[in-house]
Design an enzyme around this catalytic site. Structure first.
Site, PDB file in Angstrom:
ATOM      1  N   ARG A 150      -2.812 -29.180  22.237  1.00  0.00           N
ATOM      2  CA  ARG A 150      -3.588 -29.056  20.980  1.00  0.00           C
ATOM      3  C   ARG A 150      -4.601 -27.923  21.023  1.00  0.00           C
ATOM      4  NH1 ARG A 150      -3.723 -34.703  21.631  1.00  0.00           N
ATOM      5  NH2 ARG A 150      -2.134 -35.685  20.331  1.00  0.00           N
ATOM      6  N   LYS A 163      -3.522 -15.204  12.969  1.00  0.00           N
ATOM      7  CA  LYS A 163      -2.279 -15.748  12.405  1.00  0.00           C
ATOM      8  C   LYS A 163      -1.240 -15.738  13.506  1.00  0.00           C
ATOM      9  CE  LYS A 163      -2.429 -14.857   7.442  1.00  0.00           C
ATOM     10  NZ  LYS A 163      -1.829 -14.155   6.295  1.00  0.00           N
ATOM     11  N   GLU A 191       0.769   0.931   8.547  1.00  0.00           N
ATOM     12  CA  GLU A 191      -0.258  -0.100   8.304  1.00  0.00           C
ATOM     13  C   GLU A 191      -1.655   0.530   8.238  1.00  0.00           C
ATOM     14  OE1 GLU A 191       0.318  -3.214   7.529  1.00  0.00           O
ATOM     15  OE2 GLU A 191       2.261  -3.750   8.402  1.00  0.00           O
ATOM     16  N   LYS A 227     -10.123  -5.112   9.042  1.00  0.00           N
ATOM     17  CA  LYS A 227      -9.463  -6.422   9.134  1.00  0.00           C
ATOM     18  C   LYS A 227     -10.468  -7.493   9.540  1.00  0.00           C
ATOM     19  CE  LYS A 227      -5.454  -9.038  10.210  1.00  0.00           C
ATOM     20  NZ  LYS A 227      -4.065  -9.069  10.599  1.00  0.00           N
ATOM     21  N   GLU A 263      -7.347 -18.100   1.937  1.00  0.00           N
ATOM     22  CA  GLU A 263      -7.371 -19.030   0.799  1.00  0.00           C
ATOM     23  C   GLU A 263      -8.117 -18.472  -0.400  1.00  0.00           C
ATOM     24  OE1 GLU A 263      -7.565 -23.130   3.469  1.00  0.00           O
ATOM     25  OE2 GLU A 263      -9.379 -22.011   3.021  1.00  0.00           O
ATOM     26  N   ARG A 277      -8.504 -11.956   2.004  1.00  0.00           N
ATOM     27  CA  ARG A 277      -7.573 -11.484   3.028  1.00  0.00           C
ATOM     28  C   ARG A 277      -6.256 -10.992   2.405  1.00  0.00           C
ATOM     29  NH1 ARG A 277      -6.691 -14.442   8.932  1.00  0.00           N
ATOM     30  NH2 ARG A 277      -5.014 -13.087   9.546  1.00  0.00           N
ATOM     31  N   ASN A 320      -2.042  -7.515   2.009  1.00  0.00           N
ATOM     32  CA  ASN A 320      -0.627  -7.542   1.639  1.00  0.00           C
ATOM     33  C   ASN A 320      -0.245  -6.435   0.667  1.00  0.00           C
ATOM     34  OD1 ASN A 320       0.437  -9.530   3.244  1.00  0.00           O
ATOM     35  ND2 ASN A 320      -0.266 -11.156   1.879  1.00  0.00           N
ATOM     36  N   HIS A 342       3.280  -5.285   0.582  1.00  0.00           N
ATOM     37  CA  HIS A 342       4.065  -6.248   1.351  1.00  0.00           C
ATOM     38  C   HIS A 342       4.980  -7.137   0.511  1.00  0.00           C
ATOM     39  CE1 HIS A 342       1.796  -4.836   4.736  1.00  0.00           C
ATOM     40  NE2 HIS A 342       2.324  -5.725   5.556  1.00  0.00           N
ATOM     41  N   HIS A 373       8.478  -7.214   2.253  1.00  0.00           N
ATOM     42  CA  HIS A 373       9.171  -8.380   2.808  1.00  0.00           C
ATOM     43  C   HIS A 373      10.569  -8.508   2.191  1.00  0.00           C
ATOM     44  CE1 HIS A 373       4.998 -10.206   3.837  1.00  0.00           C
ATOM     45  NE2 HIS A 373       5.490  -9.516   4.843  1.00  0.00           N
ATOM     46  N   HIS A 432       9.460  -3.091   9.953  1.00  0.00           N
ATOM     47  CA  HIS A 432       8.384  -3.561   9.078  1.00  0.00           C
ATOM     48  C   HIS A 432       7.570  -2.367   8.543  1.00  0.00           C
ATOM     49  CE1 HIS A 432       5.461  -6.265   7.376  1.00  0.00           C
ATOM     50  NE2 HIS A 432       4.484  -5.656   8.051  1.00  0.00           N
TER      51      HIS A 432
HETATM   52  N1  LIG Z   1      -0.048 -12.112  13.178  1.00  0.00           N
HETATM   53  C1  LIG Z   1      -0.194 -11.187  12.263  1.00  0.00           C
HETATM   54  O1  LIG Z   1      -1.198 -11.154  11.541  1.00  0.00           O
HETATM   55  C2  LIG Z   1       0.861 -10.137  12.110  1.00  0.00           C
HETATM   56  C3  LIG Z   1       0.626  -9.002  11.322  1.00  0.00           C
HETATM   57  C4  LIG Z   1       1.608  -8.031  11.261  1.00  0.00           C
HETATM   58  C5  LIG Z   1       2.804  -8.189  11.969  1.00  0.00           C
HETATM   59  N2  LIG Z   1       3.004  -9.315  12.708  1.00  0.00           N
HETATM   60  C6  LIG Z   1       4.244  -9.504  13.483  1.00  0.00           C
HETATM   61  O2  LIG Z   1       4.291  -8.495  14.490  1.00  0.00           O
HETATM   62  C7  LIG Z   1       5.657  -8.282  14.853  1.00  0.00           C
HETATM   63  C8  LIG Z   1       5.891  -6.796  14.961  1.00  0.00           C
HETATM   64  O3  LIG Z   1       5.042  -6.270  15.936  1.00  0.00           O
HETATM   65  P1  LIG Z   1       5.291  -4.819  16.589  1.00  0.00           P
HETATM   66  O4  LIG Z   1       5.525  -3.835  15.513  1.00  0.00           O
HETATM   67  O5  LIG Z   1       4.212  -4.597  17.554  1.00  0.00           O
HETATM   68  O6  LIG Z   1       6.718  -4.994  17.277  1.00  0.00           O
HETATM   69  P2  LIG Z   1       7.196  -5.436  18.733  1.00  0.00           P
HETATM   70  O7  LIG Z   1       6.321  -6.448  19.322  1.00  0.00           O
HETATM   71  O8  LIG Z   1       8.640  -5.760  18.586  1.00  0.00           O
HETATM   72  O9  LIG Z   1       7.066  -4.084  19.572  1.00  0.00           O
HETATM   73  C9  LIG Z   1       7.813  -2.960  19.173  1.00  0.00           C
HETATM   74  C10 LIG Z   1       8.512  -2.281  20.355  1.00  0.00           C
HETATM   75  O10 LIG Z   1       7.545  -1.546  21.100  1.00  0.00           O
HETATM   76  C11 LIG Z   1       7.719  -1.772  22.487  1.00  0.00           C
HETATM   77  N3  LIG Z   1       6.420  -1.571  23.117  1.00  0.00           N
HETATM   78  C12 LIG Z   1       5.317  -2.333  22.986  1.00  0.00           C
HETATM   79  N4  LIG Z   1       4.279  -1.756  23.593  1.00  0.00           N
HETATM   80  C13 LIG Z   1       4.735  -0.613  24.148  1.00  0.00           C
HETATM   81  C14 LIG Z   1       4.131   0.435  24.886  1.00  0.00           C
HETATM   82  N5  LIG Z   1       2.813   0.447  25.132  1.00  0.00           N
HETATM   83  N6  LIG Z   1       4.894   1.462  25.301  1.00  0.00           N
HETATM   84  C15 LIG Z   1       6.227   1.491  25.019  1.00  0.00           C
HETATM   85  N7  LIG Z   1       6.838   0.557  24.289  1.00  0.00           N
HETATM   86  C16 LIG Z   1       6.103  -0.488  23.865  1.00  0.00           C
HETATM   87  C17 LIG Z   1       8.232  -3.186  22.547  1.00  0.00           C
HETATM   88  O11 LIG Z   1       8.889  -3.388  23.777  1.00  0.00           O
HETATM   89  C18 LIG Z   1       9.156  -3.224  21.331  1.00  0.00           C
HETATM   90  O12 LIG Z   1      10.418  -2.714  21.654  1.00  0.00           O
HETATM   91  C19 LIG Z   1       6.497  -8.975  13.807  1.00  0.00           C
HETATM   92  O13 LIG Z   1       7.044 -10.142  14.360  1.00  0.00           O
HETATM   93  C20 LIG Z   1       5.506  -9.332  12.697  1.00  0.00           C
HETATM   94  O14 LIG Z   1       5.869 -10.497  12.001  1.00  0.00           O
HETATM   95  C21 LIG Z   1       2.054 -10.276  12.797  1.00  0.00           C
HETATM   96 ZN   LIG Z   2       2.397  -5.602   7.669  1.00  0.00          ZN
END
Ligand SMILES: NC(=O)c1ccc[n+]([C@@H]2O[C@H](COP(=O)([O-])OP(=O)(O)OC[C@H]3O[C@@H](n4cnc5c(N)ncnc54)[C@H](O)[C@@H]3O)[C@@H](O)[C@H]2O)c1
Ligand SMILES: [Zn+2]
Length: 365
Positions: free
Chosen positions: A122, A144, A186, A228, A239, A243, A247, A250, A254, A266
């Site tokens: 938890r 998130k 972004e 952010k 809510e 925040r 989007n 987005h 999406h 993305h």
């Molecule tokens: N929680 C949130 O608020 C939030 C916001 C936006 C996106 N997301 C999520 O984030 C995810 C996408 O994240 P991302 O774009 O970081 O993708 P990812 O985590 O897939 O990383 C992208 C690629 O970069 C490589 N990589 C990472 N760090 C590296 C480094 N320092 N050097 C070389 N390669 C490296 C990884 O191995 C991967 O192949 C999605 O699942 C999305 O839903 C979450």
């Molecule tokens: Zn985004």
């Protein structure tokens, strides 16, 4: 070295430490935040190979045990199955001192680890060391967490803040160009919704940013993180519509990701989505054409797509309908009135959306 500290003003506050070489302060930060448990590091094999040794050197201490868990380098790792696999491993590892989870990687690793931390017993403390530009400016901040299901992306998740976030801009030097572009999409979003000066900075500096210049990146990341952090502090649970401005682009993005069967990344989808949102705003008479051109021009120069190209419009509309189901039965768009000024609109009628998509497709040729 830590150049900047930003606070997400929640109770308790979550600090974001930013700077080139900030990893060198890792052990000190664990002590400062009173995290003395054993650590389970969650990462991917690729990130571990590149940066894991430096991190482990920092964390190794006589009275602390470390466990390294690697997950496959794909969005598919954000699954309930993978979460349960991690839980099985940390349960076997946990000893008398208790456990702190540590996510080192992009958004996939961060979202998954945060989710596991939120449900294991938890709630177990966790720390984020984001290694992609997108994760440093966006996904690691705000609490998130999520995993995907066959019925939708990020469908199961929670709000659960990390104890701290450490963003070492040097880690980005190994990031592939496509991932730097994704992150910059972004960053353009943050600038467009909140900060005309940041927008002008990206227009001026995007070439050095794409080359991962640590000083320019540190400025960009600090500014985006501050935006952010401010929005999250005012509306942690998304809510109050505060925040929600994150989007921007987005609603289209999406749907485009889904309609392209995730062939679009993305960042690419957000890029196209922001241009579509600008066009939509322009059609409603809320935005001038010059601002759309400015946003589109910057994204193009960065090397991001700005048109939906061959993606079938009916598939995009279907994906939007699916999203609508989870959004009180209406669509919701974050639109621009100017750089730095947004408005939220619901129930935009479908023919207008279709028209925007048709114009976007035509802009490809
Ligand atoms: N929680 C949130 O608020 C939030 C916001 C936006 C996106 N997301 C999520 O984030 C995810 C996408 O994240 P991302 O774009 O970081 O993708 P990812 O985590 O897939 O990383 C992208 C690629 O970069 C490589 N990589 C990472 N760090 C590296 C480094 N320092 N050097 C070389 N390669 C490296 C990884 O191995 C991967 O192949 C999605 O699942 C999305 O839903 C979450
Ligand atoms: Zn985004």
């Amino acid at each position: 070295m830590i150049k900047k500290t930003i606070t997400v003003a929640l109770r308790p506050p979550c600090r974001i430490y930013i700077g080139p070489g900030a990893l060198g302060d890792c052990r000190h930060l664990f002590d400062k935040e009173d995290l003395r448990q054993d650590i389970a590091l969650v990462t991917t094999a690729a990130v571990h190979r590149l940066h894991g040794r430096d991190l482990l050197k920092q964390l190794r201490a006589a009275d602390r045990r470390l466990l390294v868990l690697t997950v496959p380098d794909t969005e598919k790792s954000k699954s309930a199955h993978q979460a349960l696999t991690l839980i099985k491993e940390i349960t076997a590892f946990e000893g008398k001192k208790g456990l702190c989870l540590l996510a080192m990687g992009g958004g996939v690793v961060g979202d998954l680890t945060g989710f596991v931390a939120s449900i294991y017993k938890r709630g177990t403390p966790y720390v984020q060391i984001p290694t992609t530009l997108l994760a440093q400016i966006d996904s690691s901040i705000g609490g998130k967490t999520a995993v995907d299901t066959a019925f939708g992306k990020n469908l199961i998740g929670s709000f659960y803040q990390p104890r701290f976030i450490l963003s070492d801009t040097r880690l980005l030097s190994t990031l592939p160009l496509a991932e730097r572009r994704n992150g910059l999409a972004e960053a353009v979003k943050y600038a467009a919704i909140e900060d005309p000066r940041l927008f002008a900075f990206i227009e001026r500096d995007f070439r050095v940013l794409l080359k991962a210049d640590p000083r320019s990146l540190a400025h960009l990341i600090a500014r985006c993180a501050a935006i952010k952090a401010k929005l999250v502090s005012k509306d942690e649970r998304d809510e109050k519509g505060i925040r929600a401005v994150l989007n921007f682009g987005h609603t289209f993005a999406h749907a485009l990701e889904a309609a392209s069967r995730y062939a679009l990344s993305h960042g690419e989808a957000v890029s196209i989505g922001m241009v579509c949102a600008c066009r939509l705003s322009e059609k409603q008479g809320w935005l001038c054409a010059e601002t759309t051109q400015r946003v589109e021009g910057l994204l193009r120069q960065i090397g991001l797509p700005t048109s939906i190209g061959q993606i079938p419009i009916p598939a995009v509309m279907r994906a939007m309908q699916h999203d609508k189901k989870f959004n009180l039965g209406t669509n919701r768009f974050i639109l621009l009135e100017n750089i730095g000024k947004t408005r939220i609109e619901r129930d935009i009628c479908e023919p207008v959306i279709r028209e925007v998509l048709r114009e976007s497709a035509a802009a490809a040729s």
